[in-house]
Design a protein around this motif. Structure first.
Motif, PDB file in Angstrom:
ATOM      1  N   LEU A 187       0.803  -1.220   0.000  1.00 43.88           N
ATOM      2  CA  LEU A 187       0.000   0.000   0.000  1.00 43.88           C
ATOM      3  C   LEU A 187       0.837   1.272   0.000  1.00 43.88           C
ATOM      4  N   LEU A 188       2.118   1.165   0.331  1.00 41.09           N
ATOM      5  CA  LEU A 188       2.952   2.361   0.471  1.00 41.09           C
ATOM      6  C   LEU A 188       3.530   2.806  -0.864  1.00 41.09           C
ATOM      7  N   ARG A 189       2.671   3.006  -1.836  1.00 39.23           N
ATOM      8  CA  ARG A 189       3.124   3.435  -3.157  1.00 39.23           C
ATOM      9  C   ARG A 189       2.298   4.613  -3.635  1.00 39.23           C
ATOM     10  N   ARG A 190       3.008   5.621  -4.145  1.00 43.53           N
ATOM     11  CA  ARG A 190       2.331   6.758  -4.753  1.00 43.53           C
ATOM     12  C   ARG A 190       1.953   6.429  -6.190  1.00 43.53           C
ATOM     13  N   LEU A 191       1.315   7.357  -6.861  1.00 47.34           N
ATOM     14  CA  LEU A 191       0.866   7.113  -8.235  1.00 47.34           C
ATOM     15  C   LEU A 191       2.023   6.812  -9.175  1.00 47.34           C
ATOM     16  N   ASP A 192       3.229   7.348  -8.857  1.00 49.84           N
ATOM     17  CA  ASP A 192       4.392   7.078  -9.698  1.00 49.84           C
ATOM     18  C   ASP A 192       5.193   5.872  -9.205  1.00 49.84           C
ATOM     19  N   SER A 193       4.604   5.112  -8.282  1.00 48.95           N
ATOM     20  CA  SER A 193       5.171   3.879  -7.728  1.00 48.95           C
ATOM     21  C   SER A 193       6.285   4.097  -6.709  1.00 48.95           C
ATOM     22  N   ARG A 194       6.652   5.332  -6.435  1.00 52.69           N
ATOM     23  CA  ARG A 194       7.615   5.575  -5.362  1.00 52.69           C
ATOM     24  C   ARG A 194       6.925   5.449  -4.011  1.00 52.69           C
ATOM     25  N   ALA A 195       7.708   5.108  -2.985  1.00 53.03           N
ATOM     26  CA  ALA A 195       7.145   4.905  -1.652  1.00 53.03           C
ATOM     27  C   ALA A 195       6.654   6.221  -1.061  1.00 53.03           C
ATOM     28  N   THR A 196       5.616   6.139  -0.264  1.00 48.15           N
ATOM     29  CA  THR A 196       5.074   7.311   0.411  1.00 48.15           C
ATOM     30  C   THR A 196       5.548   7.348   1.857  1.00 48.15           C
ATOM     31  N   CYS A 197       5.626   8.544   2.423  1.00 51.93           N
ATOM     32  CA  CYS A 197       6.099   8.716   3.805  1.00 51.93           C
ATOM     33  C   CYS A 197       5.509  10.012   4.341  1.00 51.93           C
ATOM     34  N   VAL A 198       4.756   9.927   5.412  1.00 55.10           N
ATOM     35  CA  VAL A 198       4.103  11.138   5.931  1.00 55.10           C
ATOM     36  C   VAL A 198       5.124  12.129   6.487  1.00 55.10           C
ATOM     37  N   ILE A 199       6.225  11.632   7.040  1.00 58.76           N
ATOM     38  CA  ILE A 199       7.256  12.544   7.536  1.00 58.76           C
ATOM     39  C   ILE A 199       7.967  13.219   6.374  1.00 58.76           C
ATOM     40  N   GLY A 200       8.209  12.458   5.296  1.00 60.74           N
ATOM     41  CA  GLY A 200       8.791  13.063   4.098  1.00 60.74           C
ATOM     42  C   GLY A 200       7.894  14.138   3.524  1.00 60.74           C
ATOM     43  N   GLU A 201       6.587  13.861   3.492  1.00 62.31           N
ATOM     44  CA  GLU A 201       5.627  14.854   3.004  1.00 62.31           C
ATOM     45  C   GLU A 201       5.669  16.105   3.879  1.00 62.31           C
ATOM     46  N   GLY A 202       5.703  15.907   5.187  1.00 61.49           N
ATOM     47  CA  GLY A 202       5.709  17.046   6.093  1.00 61.49           C
ATOM     48  C   GLY A 202       6.956  17.902   5.960  1.00 61.49           C
TER      49      GLY A 202
END
Length: 234
Positions: A187-202
């Motif tokens: 589930l930890l994939r963005r639309l471009d298939s890279r991993a998502t991270c809430v701390i990275g987003e913040g």
């Protein structure tokens, strides 16, 4: 993780706590979902609560009450079971990406909106006079505020790269358990298939606030048990 392995990272002093303050951190995580609901509608929250309760049930082995229908009640329930599962806010991370995958096939837009809601209480304490960006100063400032509020990981380091990107080292991310479960379900994939991270987003939102430039991130290492996230100007 060994000291020699990450000797090129500048480590902040360890915070005077192991885990973030339970109520504050949980309310911040839930606050992000209130923002996402504005984008997807109430049905997003319904599924989010369902997935969060399922996650907690797997961790505690107990069925949650069937009257938890609002985010406020979810907050109180998560806090109430902390004696059985000390990091109940991990359910927020898991439920966020699980629900987002249901609605749009991948995590991404909703996670960015949630990150805005989660970090808003911290950023409100930062006064921006000018767009002069110094990595050391920027990270020291956000670290100091986060520790004061008891909402930032207890251990954290960073490394500046020649291309002006910044690598963030998280030896013990408080969201790790939720991310681990989400990763096991792909589930930890963005639309471009890279991993998502809430701390990275913040952090990217924070850097954008300071510089006026768009920032993005890549997850370089995950759950080893440390994580490393690289933030860079787009």
């Amino acid at each position: 993780m060994t000291d020699s392995e990450f000797s090129d990272f500048k480590m902040f002093d360890k915070a005077p706590y192991e885990l973030p303050e339970l109520r504050t951190f949980t309310e911040m995580a839930i606050g992000g979902i209130r923002e996402v609901e504005k984008m997807y509608g109430p049905v997003f929250t319904v599924k989010y609560i369902e997935y969060a309760l399922w996650f907690i049930a797997q961790k505690t082995g107990e069925e949650p009450p069937n009257d938890i229908k609002t985010l406020d009640k979810l907050v109180e329930y998560l806090i109430s079971i902390s004696d059985k599962y000390p990091t109940p806010y991990c359910a927020c991370t898991y439920a966020q990406v699980k629900t987002e995958n249901l609605f749009q096939g991948r995590a991404g837009a909703g996670t960015r909106v949630a990150a805005r809601g989660i970090t808003a209480p911290v950023f409100s304490n930062i006064y921006r006079e000018e767009r002069h960006f110094d990595v050391d100063d920027a990270l020291s400032k956000i670290r100091q505020i986060g520790v004061t509020m008891k909402v930032i990981p207890s251990e954290m380091g960073y490394r500046k790269n020649e291309d002006q990107s910044v690598d963030i080292l998280l030896p013990k991310c408080p969201f790790r358990d939720g991310c681990k479960s989400a990763s096991e379900e792909n589930l930890l994939r963005r639309l471009d298939s890279r991993a998502t991270c809430v701390i990275g987003e913040g952090l990217c939102r924070y850097f954008k606030m300071l510089t006026g430039s768009e920032w993005d991130y890549d997850v370089l290492e995950f759950g080893k048990p440390h994580c490393i996230v690289r933030c860079f100007v787009v």
